[in-house]
Design a protein around this motif. Structure first.
Motif, PDB file in Angstrom:
ATOM      1  N   GLU A  26     -23.238 -11.706  52.675  1.00  0.00           N
ATOM      2  CA  GLU A  26     -23.922 -11.606  53.897  1.00  0.00           C
ATOM      3  C   GLU A  26     -23.864 -11.341  55.344  1.00  0.00           C
ATOM      4  O   GLU A  26     -23.851 -10.155  55.873  1.00  0.00           O
ATOM      5  CB  GLU A  26     -25.381 -12.804  54.818  1.00  0.00           C
ATOM      6  N   LEU A  27     -22.707 -11.782  56.092  1.00  0.00           N
ATOM      7  CA  LEU A  27     -21.782 -11.438  56.950  1.00  0.00           C
ATOM      8  C   LEU A  27     -21.180 -10.699  56.532  1.00  0.00           C
ATOM      9  O   LEU A  27     -20.943  -9.085  57.846  1.00  0.00           O
ATOM     10  CB  LEU A  27     -20.997 -12.738  57.560  1.00  0.00           C
ATOM     11  N   ILE A  28     -20.632  -9.751  55.623  1.00  0.00           N
ATOM     12  CA  ILE A  28     -18.674  -9.061  55.851  1.00  0.00           C
ATOM     13  C   ILE A  28     -20.359  -7.604  55.170  1.00  0.00           C
ATOM     14  O   ILE A  28     -20.739  -7.611  54.711  1.00  0.00           O
ATOM     15  CB  ILE A  28     -17.839  -9.536  54.270  1.00  0.00           C
ATOM     16  N   SER A  29     -19.547  -6.495  55.816  1.00  0.00           N
ATOM     17  CA  SER A  29     -20.463  -5.536  55.327  1.00  0.00           C
ATOM     18  C   SER A  29     -19.625  -4.861  53.873  1.00  0.00           C
ATOM     19  O   SER A  29     -18.375  -4.820  54.325  1.00  0.00           O
ATOM     20  CB  SER A  29     -20.295  -3.798  56.378  1.00  0.00           C
ATOM     21  N   GLU A  30     -19.996  -4.384  53.762  1.00  0.00           N
ATOM     22  CA  GLU A  30     -19.827  -3.536  52.761  1.00  0.00           C
ATOM     23  C   GLU A  30     -19.533  -2.407  52.559  1.00  0.00           C
ATOM     24  O   GLU A  30     -19.357  -0.953  52.609  1.00  0.00           O
ATOM     25  CB  GLU A  30     -21.089  -3.607  51.339  1.00  0.00           C
ATOM     26  N   ILE A 138     -13.773 -22.136  42.355  1.00  0.00           N
ATOM     27  CA  ILE A 138     -13.673 -21.093  42.740  1.00  0.00           C
ATOM     28  C   ILE A 138     -14.275 -19.750  41.689  1.00  0.00           C
ATOM     29  O   ILE A 138     -14.236 -19.144  41.741  1.00  0.00           O
ATOM     30  CB  ILE A 138     -12.687 -21.147  43.995  1.00  0.00           C
ATOM     31  N   PHE A 139     -12.558 -20.418  40.649  1.00  0.00           N
ATOM     32  CA  PHE A 139     -12.902 -19.254  39.792  1.00  0.00           C
ATOM     33  C   PHE A 139     -14.323 -18.802  38.621  1.00  0.00           C
ATOM     34  O   PHE A 139     -14.800 -17.459  38.433  1.00  0.00           O
ATOM     35  CB  PHE A 139     -12.043 -19.385  39.065  1.00  0.00           C
ATOM     36  N   LYS A 140     -15.230 -19.747  38.869  1.00  0.00           N
ATOM     37  CA  LYS A 140     -16.452 -19.434  38.265  1.00  0.00           C
ATOM     38  C   LYS A 140     -17.029 -18.624  38.471  1.00  0.00           C
ATOM     39  O   LYS A 140     -18.124 -18.244  37.618  1.00  0.00           O
ATOM     40  CB  LYS A 140     -16.644 -21.434  37.479  1.00  0.00           C
ATOM     41  N   LEU A 141     -17.283 -19.303  40.191  1.00  0.00           N
ATOM     42  CA  LEU A 141     -18.349 -18.984  41.330  1.00  0.00           C
ATOM     43  C   LEU A 141     -17.804 -17.475  41.161  1.00  0.00           C
ATOM     44  O   LEU A 141     -18.635 -16.715  41.673  1.00  0.00           O
ATOM     45  CB  LEU A 141     -18.397 -19.682  42.059  1.00  0.00           C
ATOM     46  N   ARG A 142     -16.838 -16.865  41.804  1.00  0.00           N
ATOM     47  CA  ARG A 142     -15.872 -15.716  41.612  1.00  0.00           C
ATOM     48  C   ARG A 142     -16.817 -15.118  40.971  1.00  0.00           C
ATOM     49  O   ARG A 142     -16.904 -13.961  40.974  1.00  0.00           O
ATOM     50  CB  ARG A 142     -14.308 -15.324  41.512  1.00  0.00           C
ATOM     51  N   GLY A 143     -16.195 -14.833  39.554  1.00  0.00           N
ATOM     52  CA  GLY A 143     -16.580 -14.561  38.528  1.00  0.00           C
ATOM     53  C   GLY A 143     -18.491 -14.147  38.442  1.00  0.00           C
ATOM     54  O   GLY A 143     -18.559 -13.182  37.906  1.00  0.00           O
ATOM     55  N   GLN A 144     -18.954 -15.053  38.894  1.00  0.00           N
ATOM     56  CA  GLN A 144     -20.419 -14.497  38.531  1.00  0.00           C
ATOM     57  C   GLN A 144     -20.543 -13.791  39.719  1.00  0.00           C
ATOM     58  O   GLN A 144     -21.306 -13.079  39.555  1.00  0.00           O
ATOM     59  CB  GLN A 144     -20.997 -16.438  39.158  1.00  0.00           C
ATOM     60  N   PHE A 145     -20.048 -13.515  40.854  1.00  0.00           N
ATOM     61  CA  PHE A 145     -20.202 -12.988  41.709  1.00  0.00           C
ATOM     62  C   PHE A 145     -19.671 -11.614  41.289  1.00  0.00           C
ATOM     63  O   PHE A 145     -20.658 -10.028  42.124  1.00  0.00           O
ATOM     64  CB  PHE A 145     -19.790 -13.683  43.098  1.00  0.00           C
ATOM     65  N   VAL A 146     -18.897 -10.965  40.728  1.00  0.00           N
ATOM     66  CA  VAL A 146     -18.045 -10.110  39.599  1.00  0.00           C
ATOM     67  C   VAL A 146     -18.991  -9.857  39.334  1.00  0.00           C
ATOM     68  O   VAL A 146     -19.330  -8.122  39.762  1.00  0.00           O
ATOM     69  CB  VAL A 146     -17.067 -10.472  39.769  1.00  0.00           C
ATOM     70  N   LYS A 148     -22.395  -9.625  38.995  1.00  0.00           N
ATOM     71  CA  LYS A 148     -23.361  -9.681  39.999  1.00  0.00           C
ATOM     72  C   LYS A 148     -23.438  -7.805  40.598  1.00  0.00           C
ATOM     73  O   LYS A 148     -24.558  -7.347  40.581  1.00  0.00           O
ATOM     74  CB  LYS A 148     -23.906  -9.805  40.162  1.00  0.00           C
ATOM     75  N   GLY A 149     -21.630  -8.035  40.728  1.00  0.00           N
ATOM     76  CA  GLY A 149     -22.042  -5.946  40.905  1.00  0.00           C
ATOM     77  C   GLY A 149     -21.972  -7.047  43.097  1.00  0.00           C
ATOM     78  O   GLY A 149     -22.525  -5.901  44.158  1.00  0.00           O
ATOM     79  N   CYS A 150     -21.709  -7.791  43.412  1.00  0.00           N
ATOM     80  CA  CYS A 150     -21.972  -8.181  44.974  1.00  0.00           C
ATOM     81  C   CYS A 150     -20.327  -7.754  45.700  1.00  0.00           C
ATOM     82  O   CYS A 150     -19.555  -7.026  45.024  1.00  0.00           O
ATOM     83  CB  CYS A 150     -21.401  -9.616  44.677  1.00  0.00           C
ATOM     84  N   ASN A 151     -20.575  -7.782  47.387  1.00  0.00           N
ATOM     85  CA  ASN A 151     -19.603  -6.734  48.081  1.00  0.00           C
ATOM     86  C   ASN A 151     -18.288  -7.278  47.704  1.00  0.00           C
ATOM     87  O   ASN A 151     -18.419  -8.941  47.653  1.00  0.00           O
ATOM     88  CB  ASN A 151     -20.197  -7.842  49.935  1.00  0.00           C
ATOM     89  N   HIS A 152     -17.532  -6.664  46.873  1.00  0.00           N
ATOM     90  CA  HIS A 152     -15.955  -7.210  46.779  1.00  0.00           C
ATOM     91  C   HIS A 152     -15.393  -7.347  47.917  1.00  0.00           C
ATOM     92  O   HIS A 152     -14.755  -8.179  47.487  1.00  0.00           O
ATOM     93  CB  HIS A 152     -15.744  -5.336  45.976  1.00  0.00           C
ATOM     94  N   VAL A 153     -15.843  -6.827  48.712  1.00  0.00           N
ATOM     95  CA  VAL A 153     -14.983  -7.684  49.880  1.00  0.00           C
ATOM     96  C   VAL A 153     -15.055  -9.022  50.692  1.00  0.00           C
ATOM     97  O   VAL A 153     -14.350  -9.402  50.974  1.00  0.00           O
ATOM     98  CB  VAL A 153     -14.857  -6.317  51.286  1.00  0.00           C
ATOM     99  N   ALA A 154     -16.873  -8.788  50.461  1.00  0.00           N
ATOM    100  CA  ALA A 154     -16.284 -10.083  50.414  1.00  0.00           C
ATOM    101  C   ALA A 154     -16.544 -11.370  49.316  1.00  0.00           C
ATOM    102  O   ALA A 154     -15.888 -12.631  50.193  1.00  0.00           O
ATOM    103  CB  ALA A 154     -18.042 -10.188  50.838  1.00  0.00           C
ATOM    104  N   VAL A 155     -16.356 -10.768  48.308  1.00  0.00           N
ATOM    105  CA  VAL A 155     -15.931 -11.683  47.320  1.00  0.00           C
ATOM    106  C   VAL A 155     -14.270 -11.881  47.722  1.00  0.00           C
ATOM    107  O   VAL A 155     -13.938 -13.558  47.119  1.00  0.00           O
ATOM    108  CB  VAL A 155     -16.138 -11.583  46.151  1.00  0.00           C
ATOM    109  N   ALA A 156     -13.691 -10.816  48.096  1.00  0.00           N
ATOM    110  CA  ALA A 156     -11.912 -11.183  47.803  1.00  0.00           C
ATOM    111  C   ALA A 156     -11.525 -12.129  49.159  1.00  0.00           C
ATOM    112  O   ALA A 156     -10.748 -13.275  49.053  1.00  0.00           O
ATOM    113  CB  ALA A 156     -11.717  -9.840  47.994  1.00  0.00           C
TER     114      ALA A 156
END
Length: 284
Positions: A26-30, A138-146, A148-156
């Motif tokens: 929510e905080l990092i702009s895409e 972390i890796f499980k949650l990371r995979g879920q966010f990826v 879903k096409g979530c903000n890739h900069v924020a996921v990183a």
């Protein structure tokens, strides 16, 4: 009779990890950061490797080793793609280790952070069992966010800060996390996004700000981390993009010209910090 009041290890709880991904999303702009290919790719990747931030000589040596290990641009980008697709702590360390030339071991004992940094010297990472469990989460949650096409900069960034905080490896936590961060910033069809350099800048000239924001993040407040990271991206866009553009246009045969441009980038990102916070600290 006195009672010992030992500090508890940070738990890196499931709730804290989940909040890092959701809050930073929510905080990092895409924002779309520029990508750079050609000669810029190995120099960007090498800057994240062990020792590169400490001296230009080590930086050049790391780049030469990458060029020797990966003879084509596509081979290096594919190696980064493999790191990005890691889904477990073991696959992460193994793939990042191939890039670095040595694999870091998952710790099985107590880990203490020795650092003169005033914002991190009181930090005790999770015990080994919790650190491993946290990394799996972390890796499980990371995979879920990826997925879903979530903000890739924020996921990183969320992956980066949570892995650093879980501190699951005996050593090399920082450089192994940076390898994944650079991999997250790489697109095989295009090149390496400039946001890959933010982790280097936060380790160098903005380290004091980053350590303070990381301390806030451990308390569940991610706003300062997002602000620190966004400011780093803006600074890179202003000062480093023109040099990276020139580096991209430099032929592979003109290595001396590449070195001169890389030295400029090194000075901008890894020069003396504005504040006197010394040593690699927890995030080194």
């Amino acid at each position: 009779m006195t009672t010992s009041m030992a500090r508890p290890n940070f738990s890196a709880s499931s709730a804290w990890i989940a909040s890092a991904f959701s809050d930073l999303g929510e905080l990092i702009s895409e924002k779309e950061c520029r990508t750079f290919g050609g000669a810029a790719i190995p120099w960007i990747v090498a800057l994240s490797m062990h020792g590169s931030a400490d001296s230009v000589a080590a930086y050049e040596m790391n780049c030469r080793q990458l060029l020797s290990r990966y003879s084509t641009e596509l081979a290096l980008k594919n190696a980064l793609r493999d790191i990005r697709q890691a889904s477990t702590i073991n696959s992460w360390t193994e793939r990042a280790g191939r890039l670095e030339g040595g694999t870091s071991l998952v710790r099985s004992g107590f880990g203490r952070i020795l650092t003169p940094n005033q914002y991190s010297r009181d930090y005790l990472p999770p015990d080994a069992n919790r650190a491993r469990a946290a990394s799996n989460e972390i890796f499980k949650l990371r995979g879920q966010f990826v997925s879903k096409g979530c903000n890739h900069v924020a996921v990183a960034l969320a992956t980066y800060i949570t892995l650093l905080t879980a501190h699951p490896l005996v050593d090399g936590n920082g450089r192994t996390a940076r390898a994944l961060f650079v991999a997250d910033a790489t697109v095989v069809e295009q090149g390496v996004s400039s946001f890959a350099l933010a982790a280097v800048l936060l380790k160098g000239k903005r380290s004091a700000e980053f350590h303070l924001s990381a301390k806030c993040a451990r308390a569940g407040e991610f706003f300062m981390l997002a602000e620190c990271f966004g400011s780093a991206l803006d600074g890179i866009a202003r000062s480093v993009h023109p040099i990276l553009a020139a580096l991209t246009a430099t032929p592979f045969s003109s290595f001396d010209e590449q070195v001169a441009l890389a030295e400029e980038i090194h000075g901008l990102l890894c020069g003396p910090p504005a504040q006197s916070v010394r040593g690699p600290g927890i995030f080194g």
